[in-house]
Motif scaffolding. Sequence first.
Motif, PDB file in Angstrom:
ATOM      1  N   SER A   1      -9.327 -12.016   6.567  1.00  0.00           N
ATOM      2  CA  SER A   1      -8.605 -12.719   7.619  1.00  0.00           C
ATOM      3  C   SER A   1      -7.137 -12.428   7.359  1.00  0.00           C
ATOM      4  CB  SER A   1      -8.848 -14.219   7.503  1.00  0.00           C
ATOM      5  OG  SER A   1      -7.867 -14.915   8.221  1.00  0.00           O
ATOM      6  N   PRO A   2      -6.307 -12.394   8.396  1.00  0.00           N
ATOM      7  CA  PRO A   2      -4.883 -12.255   8.107  1.00  0.00           C
ATOM      8  C   PRO A   2      -4.426 -13.423   7.259  1.00  0.00           C
ATOM      9  CG  PRO A   2      -5.255 -12.820  10.410  1.00  0.00           C
ATOM     10  CD  PRO A   2      -6.583 -12.534   9.818  1.00  0.00           C
ATOM     11  N   TRP A   3      -5.208 -14.486   7.353  1.00  0.00           N
ATOM     12  CA  TRP A   3      -4.890 -15.672   6.574  1.00  0.00           C
ATOM     13  C   TRP A   3      -4.996 -15.402   5.083  1.00  0.00           C
ATOM     14  CZ3 TRP A   3      -2.092 -19.403   7.171  1.00  0.00           C
ATOM     15  CH2 TRP A   3      -2.148 -20.485   6.308  1.00  0.00           C
TER      16      TRP A   3
ATOM     17  N   PHE B   1      -5.341 -12.268   3.638  1.00  0.00           N
ATOM     18  CA  PHE B   1      -5.245 -10.836   3.420  1.00  0.00           C
ATOM     19  C   PHE B   1      -4.603 -10.521   2.070  1.00  0.00           C
ATOM     20  CE2 PHE B   1      -6.388  -7.416   6.194  1.00  0.00           C
ATOM     21  CZ  PHE B   1      -5.864  -6.287   5.609  1.00  0.00           C
ATOM     22  N   ILE B   2      -4.298 -11.578   1.343  1.00  0.00           N
ATOM     23  CA  ILE B   2      -3.715 -11.386   0.011  1.00  0.00           C
ATOM     24  C   ILE B   2      -4.628 -10.581  -0.890  1.00  0.00           C
ATOM     25  CG2 ILE B   2      -2.293 -13.450   0.073  1.00  0.00           C
ATOM     26  CD1 ILE B   2      -4.392 -14.851  -1.600  1.00  0.00           C
ATOM     27  N   GLU B   3      -5.895 -10.507  -0.526  1.00  0.00           N
ATOM     28  CA  GLU B   3      -6.789  -9.729  -1.374  1.00  0.00           C
ATOM     29  C   GLU B   3      -6.900  -8.278  -0.938  1.00  0.00           C
ATOM     30  OE1 GLU B   3      -9.709 -13.030  -3.274  1.00  0.00           O
ATOM     31  OE2 GLU B   3      -9.796 -12.670  -1.139  1.00  0.00           O
ATOM     32  N   ALA B   4      -6.113  -7.944   0.066  1.00  0.00           N
ATOM     33  CA  ALA B   4      -6.069  -6.536   0.461  1.00  0.00           C
ATOM     34  C   ALA B   4      -5.351  -5.757  -0.636  1.00  0.00           C
ATOM     35  CB  ALA B   4      -5.310  -6.399   1.770  1.00  0.00           C
ATOM     36  N   LEU B   5      -5.941  -4.682  -1.006  1.00  0.00           N
ATOM     37  CA  LEU B   5      -5.353  -3.889  -2.093  1.00  0.00           C
ATOM     38  C   LEU B   5      -4.270  -2.959  -1.556  1.00  0.00           C
ATOM     39  CD1 LEU B   5      -8.765  -2.877  -3.569  1.00  0.00           C
ATOM     40  CD2 LEU B   5      -7.027  -4.089  -4.871  1.00  0.00           C
ATOM     41  N   GLU B   6      -3.284  -2.719  -2.375  1.00  0.00           N
ATOM     42  CA  GLU B   6      -2.349  -1.649  -2.050  1.00  0.00           C
ATOM     43  C   GLU B   6      -3.167  -0.350  -2.045  1.00  0.00           C
ATOM     44  OE1 GLU B   6       1.125  -1.976  -1.447  1.00  0.00           O
ATOM     45  OE2 GLU B   6       0.473  -4.036  -1.313  1.00  0.00           O
TER      46      GLU B   6
ATOM     47  N   GLU C   1     -12.579  -1.884   4.793  1.00  0.00           N
ATOM     48  CA  GLU C   1     -11.979  -3.192   5.040  1.00  0.00           C
ATOM     49  C   GLU C   1     -11.999  -3.508   6.527  1.00  0.00           C
ATOM     50  OE1 GLU C   1      -8.511  -4.009   2.051  1.00  0.00           O
ATOM     51  OE2 GLU C   1      -8.441  -1.922   2.682  1.00  0.00           O
TER      52      GLU C   1
ATOM     53  N   ILE D   1     -10.431  -9.491  10.464  1.00  0.00           N
ATOM     54  CA  ILE D   1     -11.112 -10.270  11.506  1.00  0.00           C
ATOM     55  C   ILE D   1     -10.224 -10.468  12.737  1.00  0.00           C
ATOM     56  CG2 ILE D   1     -10.487 -12.546  10.604  1.00  0.00           C
ATOM     57  CD1 ILE D   1     -13.334 -13.456  11.291  1.00  0.00           C
ATOM     58  N   TRP D   2      -8.913 -10.522  12.522  1.00  0.00           N
ATOM     59  CA  TRP D   2      -7.992 -10.681  13.662  1.00  0.00           C
ATOM     60  C   TRP D   2      -8.073  -9.471  14.596  1.00  0.00           C
ATOM     61  CZ3 TRP D   2      -5.447 -13.644  16.734  1.00  0.00           C
ATOM     62  CH2 TRP D   2      -4.334 -13.197  17.433  1.00  0.00           C
TER      63      TRP D   2
ATOM     64  N   GLY E   1      -9.743 -20.137   1.175  1.00  0.00           N
ATOM     65  CA  GLY E   1      -8.969 -18.917   0.951  1.00  0.00           C
ATOM     66  C   GLY E   1      -9.851 -17.854   0.350  1.00  0.00           C
TER      67      GLY E   1
ATOM     68  N   GLY F   1      -1.661  -9.535  -6.126  1.00  0.00           N
ATOM     69  CA  GLY F   1      -2.365  -9.904  -4.898  1.00  0.00           C
ATOM     70  C   GLY F   1      -1.462  -9.924  -3.672  1.00  0.00           C
TER      71      GLY F   1
ATOM     72  N   ALA G   1      -0.260  -6.554   2.021  1.00  0.00           N
ATOM     73  CA  ALA G   1      -0.685  -7.895   2.413  1.00  0.00           C
ATOM     74  C   ALA G   1       0.427  -8.612   3.161  1.00  0.00           C
ATOM     75  CB  ALA G   1      -1.094  -8.684   1.177  1.00  0.00           C
TER      76      ALA G   1
END
Lengths: 111, 186
Positions: A12-14, A16-21, A38, A41-42, A76, B34, B39
């Motif tokens: 979720s953009p909410w 998305f902190i777990e999106a990796l570089e 990946e 959802i947005w 989260g 993270g 992000a």
Amino acid sequence: MLAKEVVDVIHSPWCFIEALEERYKKELEETWAIRIREFNIWDIGDEKMNHLPHHISQEVKKLRDPHNLEMRWHAGGSIFFLNGERLNVSSSLKWPQIEKILEERRGKGEN
Amino acid sequence: MIEVKEMTDEYVFDRCPLKTPLNPLNLPEDTYLGYGKRAKGVRRRFFQEVKNRYGNCVLFAWNDNEIIGFLIFLPKTVARKIGLKTSSNDNLLHQTLQYVCMQLVSAYRKKGVGTTMMKSLITWAKNNGWKRIEAHNMRRGNKDEDWRWGWALPKWMSMGFKTTEQYELDFLNDKIQVFSVVLDID
């Protein structure tokens, strides 16, 4: 040559902190010989639902159901799958947990 | 003096949590893995897009030139699209805002800043044609707990919210009561 295992992630953009570089993503893919896909959802509109892997579209439908109470999502964190199987990992810093799961399963010769 | 203001295009929110006061003109390097650039970019684009489409989605509490708190809200339709909990009552669906999350730097908690931010949200909603604000709360045993850093049920009630839905669910072997609360805006 064996097909690579696939790790799918619904963000979720909410959370998305777990999106990796990108560079960490590539490192993980190379280290574990996996493919990471990946899904944000947005960005998933109704018109895209039919083109998603079945387990992803089903999960997205579930997440959007107002009767659904997905506590882990609300607390989260993204949702992870390994070869289509939803992984039960806790809500923060999931990537190290994914590595551990891969290590354990491969150690047991499951994959 | 603490003031609550709408997010502007000058600084579109890009991070979470808020542990220390934040000066948007001098953003600290965020070293937590993270919260990489990617992000942040996604969050920023998301908030910008919601702001462009619906007017706004973030209120900031400022102390001089630093942000010491934030409150995030979304149209209920958007909240549902990204999988956040929404009530199943779809009366006023397109005129309902969903409380999403509120955080304050710890030194500024218990000083009424959260209440001020919520009152600002109510005013913002009223001025922008929204008819309802919705939030959620849960109770574990006899203990009220917040939902996304919001408030326990009595505080929502004191702000004029009313309970509309109640669920029970099993979570990690605990029975949890989940409440939806709404405030109808005159």
